[in-house]
Scaffold this motif. Structure first.
Motif, PDB file in Angstrom:
ATOM      1  N   GLY A  67      36.401  26.902  31.484  1.00 51.42           N
ATOM      2  CA  GLY A  67      36.918  26.614  30.233  1.00 51.42           C
ATOM      3  C   GLY A  67      35.667  26.201  29.261  1.00 51.42           C
ATOM      4  O   GLY A  67      34.448  25.915  29.525  1.00 51.42           O
ATOM      5  N   CYS A  68      35.749  26.142  27.844  1.00 57.41           N
ATOM      6  CA  CYS A  68      34.869  25.830  26.890  1.00 57.41           C
ATOM      7  C   CYS A  68      35.740  24.796  25.973  1.00 57.41           C
ATOM      8  O   CYS A  68      36.828  24.917  25.381  1.00 57.41           O
ATOM      9  CB  CYS A  68      34.383  26.698  26.208  1.00 57.41           C
ATOM     10  SG  CYS A  68      33.389  26.324  24.581  1.00 57.41           S
ATOM     11  N   GLY A  69      35.098  23.774  25.847  1.00 60.38           N
ATOM     12  CA  GLY A  69      35.808  22.619  24.675  1.00 60.38           C
ATOM     13  C   GLY A  69      34.548  21.781  24.259  1.00 60.38           C
ATOM     14  O   GLY A  69      33.390  21.962  24.341  1.00 60.38           O
ATOM     15  N   VAL A  70      35.291  20.743  23.531  1.00 57.45           N
ATOM     16  CA  VAL A  70      34.341  19.903  22.715  1.00 57.45           C
ATOM     17  C   VAL A  70      34.665  18.427  23.164  1.00 57.45           C
ATOM     18  O   VAL A  70      35.645  18.077  23.380  1.00 57.45           O
ATOM     19  CB  VAL A  70      34.600  19.984  21.231  1.00 57.45           C
ATOM     20  CG1 VAL A  70      33.714  18.964  20.403  1.00 57.45           C
ATOM     21  CG2 VAL A  70      34.283  21.187  20.659  1.00 57.45           C
ATOM     22  N   VAL A  71      33.610  17.639  23.305  1.00 55.49           N
ATOM     23  CA  VAL A  71      33.696  16.346  23.726  1.00 55.49           C
ATOM     24  C   VAL A  71      34.398  15.243  22.688  1.00 55.49           C
ATOM     25  O   VAL A  71      33.956  15.355  21.609  1.00 55.49           O
ATOM     26  CB  VAL A  71      32.330  15.678  24.232  1.00 55.49           C
ATOM     27  CG1 VAL A  71      32.399  14.018  24.522  1.00 55.49           C
ATOM     28  CG2 VAL A  71      31.980  16.346  25.541  1.00 55.49           C
ATOM     29  N   GLU A  72      35.596  14.699  22.940  1.00 55.51           N
ATOM     30  CA  GLU A  72      36.093  13.977  22.012  1.00 55.51           C
ATOM     31  C   GLU A  72      36.019  12.641  22.138  1.00 55.51           C
ATOM     32  O   GLU A  72      36.156  11.702  21.147  1.00 55.51           O
ATOM     33  CB  GLU A  72      37.693  14.155  21.950  1.00 55.51           C
ATOM     34  CG  GLU A  72      38.293  15.528  21.244  1.00 55.51           C
ATOM     35  CD  GLU A  72      39.483  15.464  20.597  1.00 55.51           C
ATOM     36  OE1 GLU A  72      40.268  14.299  20.813  1.00 55.51           O
ATOM     37  OE2 GLU A  72      39.824  16.073  19.721  1.00 55.51           O
ATOM     38  N   ALA A  73      35.896  12.052  23.425  1.00 54.53           N
ATOM     39  CA  ALA A  73      35.747  10.647  23.815  1.00 54.53           C
ATOM     40  C   ALA A  73      34.817  10.671  25.120  1.00 54.53           C
ATOM     41  O   ALA A  73      35.059  11.428  26.111  1.00 54.53           O
ATOM     42  CB  ALA A  73      36.842   9.851  23.799  1.00 54.53           C
ATOM     43  N   VAL A  74      34.144   9.375  25.123  1.00 55.03           N
ATOM     44  CA  VAL A  74      33.465   9.366  26.534  1.00 55.03           C
ATOM     45  C   VAL A  74      33.837   7.876  26.971  1.00 55.03           C
ATOM     46  O   VAL A  74      34.056   6.933  26.356  1.00 55.03           O
ATOM     47  CB  VAL A  74      31.718   9.402  26.496  1.00 55.03           C
ATOM     48  CG1 VAL A  74      31.678  10.744  25.755  1.00 55.03           C
ATOM     49  CG2 VAL A  74      31.285   8.460  25.312  1.00 55.03           C
ATOM     50  N   GLY A  75      33.835   7.605  28.317  1.00 59.14           N
ATOM     51  CA  GLY A  75      34.044   6.381  29.109  1.00 59.14           C
ATOM     52  C   GLY A  75      32.635   5.728  29.332  1.00 59.14           C
ATOM     53  O   GLY A  75      31.433   6.231  28.892  1.00 59.14           O
ATOM     54  N   ASP A  76      32.678   4.748  29.820  1.00 57.42           N
ATOM     55  CA  ASP A  76      31.734   3.709  30.006  1.00 57.42           C
ATOM     56  C   ASP A  76      30.873   4.213  30.750  1.00 57.42           C
ATOM     57  O   ASP A  76      31.195   4.974  31.817  1.00 57.42           O
ATOM     58  CB  ASP A  76      32.193   2.263  30.606  1.00 57.42           C
ATOM     59  CG  ASP A  76      32.918   1.536  29.490  1.00 57.42           C
ATOM     60  OD1 ASP A  76      32.893   1.769  28.249  1.00 57.42           O
ATOM     61  OD2 ASP A  76      33.710   0.412  30.089  1.00 57.42           O
ATOM     62  N   GLY A  77      29.456   3.883  30.692  1.00 59.12           N
ATOM     63  CA  GLY A  77      28.196   4.510  31.479  1.00 59.12           C
ATOM     64  C   GLY A  77      28.004   6.088  31.347  1.00 59.12           C
ATOM     65  O   GLY A  77      27.174   6.804  32.102  1.00 59.12           O
ATOM     66  N   VAL A  78      28.696   6.843  30.518  1.00 61.20           N
ATOM     67  CA  VAL A  78      28.387   8.095  30.232  1.00 61.20           C
ATOM     68  C   VAL A  78      27.120   8.455  29.457  1.00 61.20           C
ATOM     69  O   VAL A  78      27.004   7.809  28.556  1.00 61.20           O
ATOM     70  CB  VAL A  78      29.644   8.897  29.555  1.00 61.20           C
ATOM     71  CG1 VAL A  78      29.082  10.324  29.186  1.00 61.20           C
ATOM     72  CG2 VAL A  78      31.001   9.082  30.231  1.00 61.20           C
ATOM     73  N   THR A  79      26.306   9.165  29.969  1.00 63.16           N
ATOM     74  CA  THR A  79      24.868   9.346  29.405  1.00 63.16           C
ATOM     75  C   THR A  79      24.482  10.922  29.261  1.00 63.16           C
ATOM     76  O   THR A  79      23.782  11.043  28.369  1.00 63.16           O
ATOM     77  CB  THR A  79      23.687   8.758  30.468  1.00 63.16           C
ATOM     78  OG1 THR A  79      23.782   9.321  31.696  1.00 63.16           O
ATOM     79  CG2 THR A  79      24.038   7.004  30.492  1.00 63.16           C
ATOM     80  N   ARG A  80      25.226  11.631  29.964  1.00 62.30           N
ATOM     81  CA  ARG A  80      24.948  13.139  29.774  1.00 62.30           C
ATOM     82  C   ARG A  80      25.362  13.881  28.642  1.00 62.30           C
ATOM     83  O   ARG A  80      24.568  14.815  28.099  1.00 62.30           O
ATOM     84  CB  ARG A  80      25.505  13.776  30.825  1.00 62.30           C
ATOM     85  CG  ARG A  80      24.626  13.912  32.378  1.00 62.30           C
ATOM     86  CD  ARG A  80      25.168  14.717  33.663  1.00 62.30           C
ATOM     87  NE  ARG A  80      25.978  16.013  32.986  1.00 62.30           N
ATOM     88  CZ  ARG A  80      24.883  16.759  33.085  1.00 62.30           C
ATOM     89  NH1 ARG A  80      23.671  17.083  33.334  1.00 62.30           N
ATOM     90  NH2 ARG A  80      25.541  18.381  32.670  1.00 62.30           N
ATOM     91  N   LEU A  81      26.326  13.138  27.955  1.00 62.50           N
ATOM     92  CA  LEU A  81      26.969  13.896  26.704  1.00 62.50           C
ATOM     93  C   LEU A  81      27.314  12.987  25.749  1.00 62.50           C
ATOM     94  O   LEU A  81      27.728  11.746  26.144  1.00 62.50           O
ATOM     95  CB  LEU A  81      28.248  14.467  27.400  1.00 62.50           C
ATOM     96  CG  LEU A  81      28.190  15.752  28.445  1.00 62.50           C
ATOM     97  CD1 LEU A  81      29.429  16.021  29.050  1.00 62.50           C
ATOM     98  CD2 LEU A  81      27.513  17.037  27.680  1.00 62.50           C
TER      99      LEU A  81
END
Length: 338
Positions: A67-81
């Protein structure tokens, strides 16, 4: 949000769209709004109740690994995106680098991990990768399985040099990617198909030699002729039992056969003595790691390689897309758009 589900009694009639709660990302996780998914032969087997090591039981399963998509939200500790990044889903969510292991192989999307066939999905940040900006969403969705399988077979596992001859069986997603990658790398290519129209399309992508296997069932002969009797250096074997005998006759001494699929059925098998007699290497291939994916994307970016998307359906018409795949109507990839 809505999601595709499949469960017993399996089959296309059992493929449904269900309403579920919007997911929320936890620590280290990313929420992605899906834009496109692509079909693989594995997905067709899964919908039919066959995947992994045998018949499926129970369910439901959310299908699709690619799949291809767009990041809408990130959780705690996310650093890659970060929010707004466009990403591809990795087929194996837990295979980041190094050689394959049983533990890494048990992290595939679709099964056992719910797949990308849903409007919103949460993934571990490690199971996603940024993608070349010049590609469309539909093109990106073709990369995680078909693209990466072809890349790994050619450049991670085989020892090929510019000018070597590679054989691509058929004009499905993996073989067409193999043709594009091999052409960009300066390899001589021979591709087979039952359709002259598809062979003409392959020629336009850079194929050097074309063989219609319906007209020439003993296609190992033209392979030998094209290589001065020596045999080809590499074969992307997607047919399985139905084609392996010809592959054994076409491969050179100490050549490399990448076993990728079984779309031609069981066939008559082959005599293992043939493998010994020409010291060829027969290797099974199942996709690859995130490191391999990112190396592939760098090459795609450099050479401006555009994946071949043959058919696009709304994701709500997944059944129609599967029917097109089962009929073998496509050249390259079939994609569902959200």
């Amino acid at each position: 949000m809505r999601a595709l589900n499949i469960s017993e009694p399996w089959g296309l009639d059992a493929l449904t769209i269900v309403e579920v709660e919007d997911p929320k990302p936890g620590p280290g996780e990313v929420l992605v709004r899906m834009r496109a998914v692509s079909l693989n032969y594995r997905d067709l087997l899964m919908v039919g109740g066959m995947y992994g090591r045998g018949p499926a039981t129970g369910g439901p399963i959310t299908p699709f690994s690619d799949g291809c998509g767009v990041v809408e939200a990130v959780g705690d500790g996310v650093t890659r995106l970060v929010v707004g990044d466009r990403v591809a889903t990795m087929f194996f969510q837990g295979w980041i680098s190094g050689p394959p292991t049983l533990e890494k192989a048990q992290t595939a999307l679709g099964h056992p991990i719910p797949g990308a066939g849903r409007e919103l999905a949460v993934f571990n940040q490690e199971g996603l990768s940024k993608v070349p900006e010049f590609l469309t969403d539909h093109e990106v969705a073709t990369l995680p399985c078909a693209g990466l399988t072809a890349w790994r077979a050619l450049f991670e596992d085989a020892d090929l040099q510019p000018g070597d001859t590679v054989v691509l069986q058929g004009t499905g997603g993996v073989s067409v990617f193999g043709l594009q990658f091999a052409h960009a790398a300066g390899l001589r290519t021979l591709i087979t198909s039952s359709s002259d129209e598809k062979l003409a399309r392959a020629k336009a992508l850079g194929a050097d030699h074309l063989v219609n296997y319906r007209e020439t069932p003993e296609w190992a002969k033209p392979v030998r002729e094209a290589t001065g009797g020596r045999g080809c250096d590499f074969i992307m074997e997607v047919g399985g039992g139905g084609t392996i005998e010809q592959s054994m006759r076409a491969i050179r001494i100490a050549g490399h056969i990448a076993m990728i699929g079984v779309v031609a059925g069981a066939g008559s098998g082959f005599n293992p003595a043939s493998l010994i007699g020409n010291a060829a290497k027969l290797q099974g291939v199942f996709v690859g790691s995130r490191d391999m994916f990112e190396a592939m994307c760098r090459a795609i970016d450099l050479h401006r390689i555009r994946p071949v998307v043959d058919k696009v359906f709304p994701w709500t018409q997944a059944r129609t897309a599967f029917e097109a795949m089962r009929a073998g109507e496509h050249f390259g990839k079939i994609v569902l758009a959200f």
